[in-house]
Design a protein around this motif. Structure first.
Motif, mmCIF file in Angstrom:
data_model
loop_
_atom_site.group_PDB
_atom_site.id
_atom_site.type_symbol
_atom_site.label_atom_id
_atom_site.label_comp_id
_atom_site.label_asym_id
_atom_site.label_seq_id
_atom_site.Cartn_x
_atom_site.Cartn_y
_atom_site.Cartn_z
ATOM 1 N N PHE A 84 0.558 -1.129 0.135
ATOM 2 C CA PHE A 84 -0.178 -0.053 0.016
ATOM 3 C C PHE A 84 1.015 1.152 -0.206
ATOM 4 O O PHE A 84 1.817 1.369 1.007
ATOM 5 C CB PHE A 84 -0.850 0.002 1.231
ATOM 6 C CG PHE A 84 -2.081 -1.098 1.140
ATOM 7 C CD1 PHE A 84 -1.670 -2.545 1.368
ATOM 8 C CD2 PHE A 84 -3.343 -0.804 0.813
ATOM 9 C CE1 PHE A 84 -2.588 -3.401 1.230
ATOM 10 C CE2 PHE A 84 -4.084 -1.822 0.810
ATOM 11 C CZ PHE A 84 -4.155 -3.112 1.020
ATOM 12 N N LYS A 85 0.639 1.994 -1.245
ATOM 13 C CA LYS A 85 1.628 3.295 -1.216
ATOM 14 C C LYS A 85 1.121 4.200 -0.433
ATOM 15 O O LYS A 85 -0.192 4.469 -0.165
ATOM 16 C CB LYS A 85 1.798 3.591 -2.610
ATOM 17 C CG LYS A 85 2.289 2.733 -3.588
ATOM 18 C CD LYS A 85 2.799 3.340 -4.905
ATOM 19 C CE LYS A 85 1.546 3.646 -5.846
ATOM 20 N NZ LYS A 85 2.093 3.913 -7.022
ATOM 21 N N ASP A 86 1.850 5.340 -0.081
ATOM 22 C CA ASP A 86 1.483 6.711 0.688
ATOM 23 C C ASP A 86 0.520 7.736 -0.559
ATOM 24 O O ASP A 86 -0.107 8.584 0.147
ATOM 25 C CB ASP A 86 2.571 7.454 1.056
ATOM 26 C CG ASP A 86 3.109 6.623 2.406
ATOM 27 O OD1 ASP A 86 2.319 5.726 2.864
ATOM 28 O OD2 ASP A 86 4.203 7.047 2.866
ATOM 29 N N SER A 87 0.489 7.232 -1.728
ATOM 30 C CA SER A 87 -0.137 8.263 -2.589
ATOM 31 C C SER A 87 -1.685 8.291 -2.685
ATOM 32 O O SER A 87 -2.241 7.154 -2.169
ATOM 33 C CB SER A 87 0.528 8.035 -4.042
ATOM 34 O OG SER A 87 0.103 6.731 -4.307
ATOM 35 N N ARG A 131 3.506 -2.115 5.459
ATOM 36 C CA ARG A 131 2.444 -1.711 4.690
ATOM 37 C C ARG A 131 2.171 -2.648 3.534
ATOM 38 O O ARG A 131 1.926 -2.315 2.389
ATOM 39 C CB ARG A 131 3.100 -0.585 3.872
ATOM 40 C CG ARG A 131 4.407 -0.312 3.419
ATOM 41 C CD ARG A 131 4.948 0.514 2.563
ATOM 42 N NE ARG A 131 5.071 1.591 3.145
ATOM 43 C CZ ARG A 131 4.561 3.146 3.065
ATOM 44 N NH1 ARG A 131 3.838 3.050 1.769
ATOM 45 N NH2 ARG A 131 5.055 4.076 3.570
ATOM 46 N N GLU A 132 2.369 -3.975 3.875
ATOM 47 C CA GLU A 132 2.152 -4.938 2.893
ATOM 48 C C GLU A 132 1.358 -6.184 3.459
ATOM 49 O O GLU A 132 1.101 -6.300 4.772
ATOM 50 C CB GLU A 132 3.525 -5.555 2.487
ATOM 51 C CG GLU A 132 4.313 -4.539 1.794
ATOM 52 C CD GLU A 132 5.829 -4.946 1.607
ATOM 53 O OE1 GLU A 132 6.463 -4.496 0.605
ATOM 54 O OE2 GLU A 132 6.199 -5.756 2.440
ATOM 55 N N MET A 133 0.625 -6.800 2.424
ATOM 56 C CA MET A 133 -0.166 -8.073 2.865
ATOM 57 C C MET A 133 0.092 -9.134 1.853
ATOM 58 O O MET A 133 0.229 -8.980 0.725
ATOM 59 C CB MET A 133 -1.642 -7.992 3.141
ATOM 60 C CG MET A 133 -2.316 -7.287 1.918
ATOM 61 S SD MET A 133 -4.094 -7.298 2.259
ATOM 62 C CE MET A 133 -4.547 -5.941 3.638
ATOM 63 N N GLY A 164 2.595 7.761 5.979
ATOM 64 C CA GLY A 164 1.754 6.691 6.898
ATOM 65 C C GLY A 164 0.663 6.430 6.217
ATOM 66 O O GLY A 164 -0.176 5.293 6.744
ATOM 67 N N LYS A 165 0.359 6.953 5.158
ATOM 68 C CA LYS A 165 -1.210 6.312 4.594
ATOM 69 C C LYS A 165 -1.266 4.936 4.169
ATOM 70 O O LYS A 165 -2.249 4.448 4.423
ATOM 71 C CB LYS A 165 -1.450 7.505 3.295
ATOM 72 C CG LYS A 165 -2.915 7.213 2.865
ATOM 73 C CD LYS A 165 -2.807 6.778 1.264
ATOM 74 C CE LYS A 165 -4.134 6.473 0.865
ATOM 75 N NZ LYS A 165 -4.234 5.870 -0.702
ATOM 76 N N GLY A 166 0.007 4.344 3.562
ATOM 77 C CA GLY A 166 0.014 3.079 3.040
ATOM 78 C C GLY A 166 -0.056 2.046 4.267
ATOM 79 O O GLY A 166 -0.811 1.088 4.160
ATOM 80 N N SER A 167 0.494 2.635 5.342
ATOM 81 C CA SER A 167 0.355 1.624 6.752
ATOM 82 C C SER A 167 -1.030 1.700 7.025
ATOM 83 O O SER A 167 -1.533 0.555 7.441
ATOM 84 C CB SER A 167 1.489 2.225 7.492
ATOM 85 O OG SER A 167 1.082 1.757 8.650
ATOM 86 N N ILE A 168 -1.678 2.881 7.346
ATOM 87 C CA ILE A 168 -2.744 2.930 7.724
ATOM 88 C C ILE A 168 -3.887 2.067 6.761
ATOM 89 O O ILE A 168 -4.851 1.438 7.380
ATOM 90 C CB ILE A 168 -3.631 4.575 7.781
ATOM 91 C CG1 ILE A 168 -2.718 5.180 8.876
ATOM 92 C CG2 ILE A 168 -5.166 4.577 7.951
ATOM 93 C CD1 ILE A 168 -2.965 6.688 8.934
ATOM 94 N N ASN A 169 -4.012 2.405 5.630
ATOM 95 C CA ASN A 169 -4.915 1.527 4.716
ATOM 96 C C ASN A 169 -4.597 0.084 4.768
ATOM 97 O O ASN A 169 -5.630 -0.456 4.569
ATOM 98 C CB ASN A 169 -4.714 2.231 3.037
ATOM 99 C CG ASN A 169 -5.592 3.233 2.854
ATOM 100 O OD1 ASN A 169 -6.244 3.848 3.883
ATOM 101 N ND2 ASN A 169 -5.760 3.742 1.812
ATOM 102 N N ARG A 170 -3.217 -0.256 4.866
ATOM 103 C CA ARG A 170 -3.086 -1.697 5.074
ATOM 104 C C ARG A 170 -3.732 -2.241 6.251
ATOM 105 O O ARG A 170 -4.415 -3.310 6.192
ATOM 106 C CB ARG A 170 -1.485 -2.033 5.145
ATOM 107 C CG ARG A 170 -0.993 -3.540 4.988
ATOM 108 C CD ARG A 170 -1.345 -4.474 6.172
ATOM 109 N NE ARG A 170 -0.959 -3.968 7.375
ATOM 110 C CZ ARG A 170 0.342 -4.292 7.745
ATOM 111 N NH1 ARG A 170 1.226 -5.264 7.078
ATOM 112 N NH2 ARG A 170 0.813 -4.097 8.974
ATOM 113 N N ASP A 171 -3.595 -1.331 7.375
ATOM 114 C CA ASP A 171 -4.154 -1.777 8.623
ATOM 115 C C ASP A 171 -5.608 -2.043 8.374
ATOM 116 O O ASP A 171 -6.255 -2.757 9.064
ATOM 117 C CB ASP A 171 -3.758 -1.050 9.868
ATOM 118 C CG ASP A 171 -2.266 -1.351 10.233
ATOM 119 O OD1 ASP A 171 -1.577 -2.221 9.775
ATOM 120 O OD2 ASP A 171 -1.648 -0.486 10.880
#
Ligand code: TMP
Length: 247
Positions: free
Chosen positions: A27-30, A76-78, A44-51
Motif C-alpha cells: 500500500f503506497k502513501d499516494s 504496509r504490505e499483505m 503513513g497512508k499506506g500503513s493505515i490503509n493496509r491496517d
C-alpha cells in the motif's frame, strides 16, 4: 520473499513471491482522485490503509466471506492469494452521494429504500464508465451467473461492513469492491483489492463529518487525521461498542 513487481496502480504495488499462488500487495502513501488528475500523498497512508484493509478482511472472514487476504507483512504490505481480477468495480450505495447523486441532480445524504448495486467497467483509459448488468453480460465482461454472484456477495459484504462501522459511530454511505477468481479454481469468486477510506464513503454518525477520501477530493482538509480516526475506531473497538464522545 518479495520478487518482481508485476503491477503498479495509483495506491498499490503488487509483487510476486517464491510461491506462485501468493502475491505481495504493498500500500503506497499516494492518493489520487478523478482518474488520477488530482494527486497527493501523506506519510503513513499506506500503513493505515493496509491496517484498515487487513482488519476488514479478517472481520469479513469471521462472517464467512472469503477474500484474497492471507496475512500482514511488515508495515504496509499483505500477502494475498493470486487471483484474476474481474474488470468490474462493484459499488454499493446505502445513502445517495457522489456520482449518482450528481447524475440525478439530487442532494447527497438521501437514504435509499434498499442498497443499490452498480457496476463500472474497470478501465482507466475510459475513466471507468458505468455499465448496466445487461451491458456487462452482453458485452462479455462477466457471465450472467457471475453478475448474480457479484451482486449477492457485494450485498453480503455491505451487511457486515454496515455493522462494523455502525458499532464505531460511522455511517457507511457507499463503497467500491473488486472481485477475482483464484487461478487454480476458476469458479470460486473471492473479494480482492482493498476496502479502505480510499474506496468507501464514511460519515461520522453523529456529526456527519466525512472521514474518507472525499476530504482529499474536495479539499476539506484533515485527510490524514480522518484516515487515522477510522483505523483507530475500528481497531480500538474490538468487541465493545464505541460511545460517541465517550473517550
Ligand atoms: P462515486 O459516487 O464517485 O461513483 O463513488 C462511489 C464509491 O466508490 C465511493 O465510495 C468511492 C468509490 N470509488 C472508488 O473506490 N474508486 C473510483 O474510481 C471511484 C470513482 C469511486
Amino acid at each position: 520473499m518479495k520478487n518482481e513487481m508485476i503491477y503498479e496502480g495509483k495506491a498499490k504495488r503488487l509483487y510476486t513471491t517464491d510461491n506462485a499462488g501468493v502475491l505481495l500487495l504493498e500500500f503506497k502513501d499516494s492518493l489520487t482522485a478523478f482518474n488520477a488528475q488530482k494527486r497527493g500523498s501523506f506519510a503513513g497512508k499506506g500503513s493505515i490503509n493496509r491496517d484498515v484493509a487487513a482488519h476488514i478482511f479478517k472481520e469479513l472472514k469471521k462472517k464467512g466471506i472469503e477474500s484474497h487476504f492471507l496475512r500482514e507483512v511488515g508495515e504496509r504490505e499483505m500477502e494475498v492469494r493470486r487471483v484474476r481480477i474481474i474488470p468490474l468495480e462493484v459499488v454499493v450505495r446505502n445513502v445517495l452521494a457522489g456520482s449518482t447523486a450528481k447524475k440525478m441532480g439530487r442532494d447527497e445524504g438521501e437514504p435509499l429504500p434498499r442498497p443499490l448495486v452498480e457496476f463500472y467497467y474497470k478501465d482507466d483509459a475510459l475513466a471507468d464508465p458505468f455499465l448496466s448488468d445487461d451491458q456487462a453480460i452482453v458485452l462479455g465482461i462477466a457471465t450472467a451467473e457471475q453478475i448474480a454472484i457479484l451482486k449477492q456477495k457485494a450485498l453480503e459484504i455491505n451487511q457486515v461492513l454496515q455493522g462494523l462501522f455502525q458499532a464505531v459511530g460511522i455511517q457507511l454511505i457507499d463503497f467500491k469492491v473488486e472481485f477475482g477468481t483464484p487461478s487454480e479454481s476458476e469458479g470460486d469468486i473471492v473479494l480482492a483489492d482493498e476496502i479502505t477510506p480510499d474506496c468507501c464513503r464514511l460519515w461520522d454518525a453523529k456529526s456527519g463529518e466525512r472521514l474518507d477520501k472525499d476530504r482529499f477530493r474536495r479539499d476539506l482538509g484533515r485527510v490524514e487525521e480522518s484516515y487515522s480516526e477510522v483505523l483507530k475506531r475500528l481497531t480500538n473497538s474490538s468487541g465493545h461498542r464505541f460511545v460517541p464522545g465517550g473517550r
